[in-house]
Design a protein around this motif. Structure first.
Motif, PDB file in Angstrom:
ATOM      1  N   UNK A 298       0.811  -1.219   0.000  1.00  0.00           N
ATOM      2  CA  UNK A 298       0.000   0.000   0.000  1.00  0.00           C
ATOM      3  C   UNK A 298       0.841   1.264   0.000  1.00  0.00           C
ATOM      4  N   UNK A 299       1.981   1.241   0.685  1.00  0.00           N
ATOM      5  CA  UNK A 299       2.768   2.476   0.804  1.00  0.00           C
ATOM      6  C   UNK A 299       3.479   2.889  -0.487  1.00  0.00           C
TER       7      UNK A 299
ATOM      8  N   UNK B  31      15.597   5.440  -2.758  1.00  0.00           N
ATOM      9  CA  UNK B  31      14.218   5.079  -3.054  1.00  0.00           C
ATOM     10  C   UNK B  31      14.073   3.596  -3.327  1.00  0.00           C
ATOM     11  N   UNK B  32      12.846   3.143  -3.380  1.00  0.00           N
ATOM     12  CA  UNK B  32      12.533   1.745  -3.652  1.00  0.00           C
ATOM     13  C   UNK B  32      12.649   1.450  -5.144  1.00  0.00           C
ATOM     14  N   UNK B  33      13.372   0.402  -5.495  1.00  0.00           N
ATOM     15  CA  UNK B  33      13.383  -0.051  -6.881  1.00  0.00           C
ATOM     16  C   UNK B  33      12.025  -0.655  -7.226  1.00  0.00           C
TER      17      UNK B  33
ATOM     18  N   UNK C 160      10.367  -5.322  -0.832  1.00  0.00           N
ATOM     19  CA  UNK C 160       9.863  -3.962  -0.668  1.00  0.00           C
ATOM     20  C   UNK C 160      10.292  -3.477   0.716  1.00  0.00           C
ATOM     21  N   UNK C 161      11.134  -2.473   0.712  1.00  0.00           N
ATOM     22  CA  UNK C 161      11.689  -1.934   1.951  1.00  0.00           C
ATOM     23  C   UNK C 161      10.636  -1.066   2.630  1.00  0.00           C
TER      24      UNK C 161
ATOM     25  N   UNK D  59       9.140   6.292  -2.306  1.00  0.00           N
ATOM     26  CA  UNK D  59       8.899   6.963  -3.584  1.00  0.00           C
ATOM     27  C   UNK D  59       9.947   8.017  -3.932  1.00  0.00           C
ATOM     28  N   UNK D  60      10.987   8.145  -3.135  1.00  0.00           N
ATOM     29  CA  UNK D  60      12.036   9.115  -3.451  1.00  0.00           C
ATOM     30  C   UNK D  60      12.723   8.743  -4.757  1.00  0.00           C
TER      31      UNK D  60
END
Length: 308
Positions: A17-18, A240-242, A255-256, A281-282
């Protein structure tokens, strides 16, 4: 005998969700899109399928991608198409400046595809874009996000630094252990040396770099990358997350969580980065203008205190 059917690509991992964002629908988003089309400009927002495009374009923020939309490399994480690029557009620098003026940008981010086919890797086009922006919108601060200029980075970096962008960004992308599979055309320590060269040539230019997490890196490997960045004098860090853009790209290992990003951010600030942006989302240019404005005044005061 019936030939076996080719294996289907593995499905992409379901996003938590995040990490989910709303589809862009605002009128301002459409206006920004139309402007880029009219001026024949590519943006990394679209080409790299950035999840923040709706928010940024609604605010009339866009990261312009110069030197065309076709990259000479094929990194496992990147959604930009690969192939033989077209000739450089001589009108591109002025088109970028026109876009900055029409959007009323106080800060602009300029990036590019890799152009290993060019003698200077495309450095001269970065210089021309910076010069066009200085002429057309002299109050706009300029952030560049360059490739590594493989095998030509000294001369390329010297030329760009002489044009004096306000922020010089080059992303390390991941930990050194994963380079052979994730960023095979690049070299980790060459990228570090590039950023170190910028700071040596002009200490007043902010340097910046970013990495993705969720590719299978270990926590201590990320900490080591931070230490390497600080040793190279890098000022700003983004994390950020890949996100896997298509089934053909590298898979998401995990997912971190936002809590883990907060912990990474606290460690990075403790290591001495002037600015840290760490969240799922960075991205490199996400909120780049606001971040730069927060740091410009303290840095200017610091430089004024240093004896000539």
């Amino acid at each position: 005998m019936t030939e076996p059917l080719p294996a289907s690509p593995a499905p992409r991992a379901r996003k938590p969700d995040w990490i989910r964002v709303k589809a862009p629908t605002s009128a301002t988003f459409q206006e920004t899109r139309q402007l880029m089309r009219r001026l024949n400009l590519a943006t990394v927002c679209e080409e790299a399928a950035c999840p923040n495009i709706g928010e940024c374009w609604t605010k009339k923020h866009a990261t312009v991608m110069i030197l065309g939309d076709t990259c000479t490399r094929a990194c496992a994480f990147c959604n930009v198409k690969t192939g033989m690029p077209r000739a450089i557009d001589p009108l591109e620098p002025q088109h970028v400046a026109d876009a900055a003026a029409e959007l009323g940008l106080e800060h602009i981010v300029i990036t590019s595809v890799d152009r290993d086919d060019l003698k200077d890797g495309g450095a001269s086009q970065f210089v021309k874009v910076i010069e066009a922006l200085r002429r057309s919108t002299p109050k706009t601060t300029i952030e560049i996000l360059t490739p590594d200029f493989r095998n030509k980075h000294e001369a390329a970096v010297e030329a760009i630094v002489a044009a004096r962008p306000d922020v010089y960004n080059h992303n390390l992308e991941t930990v050194p252990r994963l380079y052979p599979t994730i960023r095979p055309g690049a070299r980790y320590y060459a990228s570090l040396r590039l950023l170190e060269s910028v700071k040596r040539l002009d200490p007043s230019i902010f340097t910046k770099s970013g990495i993705m997490v969720g590719l299978g890196e270990e926590r201590l490997e990320v900490h080591q990358v931070m230490d390497d960045m600080r040793s190279a004098g890098i000022d700003f860090l983004t994390m950020g997350q890949y996100l896997q853009p298509t089934p053909k790209h590298a898979k998401v290992a995990d997912f971190v969580t936002p809590q883990s990003f907060a912990a990474y951010g606290a460690i990075a600030r403790a290591k001495g980065f002037l600015l840290v942006a760490a969240s799922p989302l960075t991205r490199s240019s996400y909120h780049a203008g606001e971040d730069f404005e927060r740091m410009r005044a303290p840095r200017q005061a610091q430089l004024e205190r240093v004896p000539a």
